[in-house]
Design a protein around this motif. Sequence first.
Motif, PDB file in Angstrom:
ATOM      1  N   GLU A   1      46.782  49.706  33.187  1.00 29.72           N
ATOM      2  CA  GLU A   1      45.916  48.653  33.707  1.00 29.72           C
ATOM      3  C   GLU A   1      46.704  47.498  34.320  1.00 29.72           C
ATOM      4  O   GLU A   1      46.351  46.996  35.389  1.00 29.72           O
ATOM      5  N   ILE A   2      47.772  47.079  33.663  1.00 28.92           N
ATOM      6  CA  ILE A   2      48.608  45.999  34.212  1.00 28.92           C
ATOM      7  C   ILE A   2      49.201  46.433  35.547  1.00 28.92           C
ATOM      8  O   ILE A   2      49.186  45.677  36.526  1.00 28.92           O
TER       9      ILE A   2
ATOM     10  N   TYR B   1      48.153  48.705  37.653  1.00 27.41           N
ATOM     11  CA  TYR B   1      47.126  48.818  38.690  1.00 27.41           C
ATOM     12  C   TYR B   1      46.758  47.443  39.256  1.00 27.41           C
ATOM     13  O   TYR B   1      46.629  47.281  40.469  1.00 27.41           O
ATOM     14  N   THR B   2      46.596  46.452  38.377  1.00 29.11           N
ATOM     15  CA  THR B   2      46.204  45.124  38.864  1.00 29.11           C
ATOM     16  C   THR B   2      47.271  44.493  39.750  1.00 29.11           C
ATOM     17  O   THR B   2      46.957  43.654  40.590  1.00 29.11           O
ATOM     18  N   LYS B   3      48.521  44.917  39.583  1.00 28.89           N
ATOM     19  CA  LYS B   3      49.612  44.333  40.367  1.00 28.89           C
ATOM     20  C   LYS B   3      49.894  45.100  41.663  1.00 28.89           C
ATOM     21  O   LYS B   3      50.757  44.707  42.443  1.00 28.89           O
TER      22      LYS B   3
ATOM     23  N   TYR C   1      46.590  45.888  47.766  1.00 24.94           N
ATOM     24  CA  TYR C   1      45.232  46.334  48.104  1.00 24.94           C
ATOM     25  C   TYR C   1      45.250  47.789  48.585  1.00 24.94           C
ATOM     26  O   TYR C   1      44.427  48.599  48.166  1.00 24.94           O
TER      27      TYR C   1
ATOM     28  N   LYS D   1      45.993  50.267  45.782  1.00 28.24           N
ATOM     29  CA  LYS D   1      44.807  50.457  44.933  1.00 28.24           C
ATOM     30  C   LYS D   1      43.838  51.443  45.582  1.00 28.24           C
ATOM     31  O   LYS D   1      43.238  52.271  44.893  1.00 28.24           O
TER      32      LYS D   1
END
Length: 178
Positions: free
Chosen positions: A79-80, A82-84, A87, A90
């Motif tokens: 999760e960490i 992916y958030t970083k 665009y 992702k």
Amino acid sequence: MKISDGEKLIMLMLCELNDKIEQNSIKDDFIDFKFIKTAILKNSEWSLFYKFKGLNLQAPTEIEVKEVIGVLEMWDMIEISYTKLSYYDKIIVDKEAYCKPIFTGFGDIREDKYIKIAEYFIHELGYYTVFKNRDFSNSYYGMSIYRKMLDYYLSIKNTVIYNCRILKVEEIIKLLNI
């Protein structure tokens, strides 16, 4: 940590004695007696090792505890990471991965023990609080898949940590597609 029934009884009696002492305003902040009592009553003696690290207690031997720690750590990293991502990265993950990079818990009712351990880690011990408000009994994944994911994650974990980096796009996709 294995605690005999007699030791549990003694520990509970000491917790009760401490409650009586605290009522007379003598308080000891070093040992959290309420935590000990809760851990014993919920059959979570393994949690004493994580709560009282400075006491050199024996590490838990329960395989389920070790697996839950691995799963929570792995999903936290997914999760960490992916958030970083950018665009565009992702978009690639969203398109190529079979599921979203969000930890949704454990598979089914047979994994109730894993759910209880994860909830205890998060709510009682304060570990992995990012997962605090989630339902852990609502997942596409189960431990059989998590074990395969963990095999791959553990094979790349040291490289990720050593190089102080997040998971790469391909690594996230590979984890999510196992």
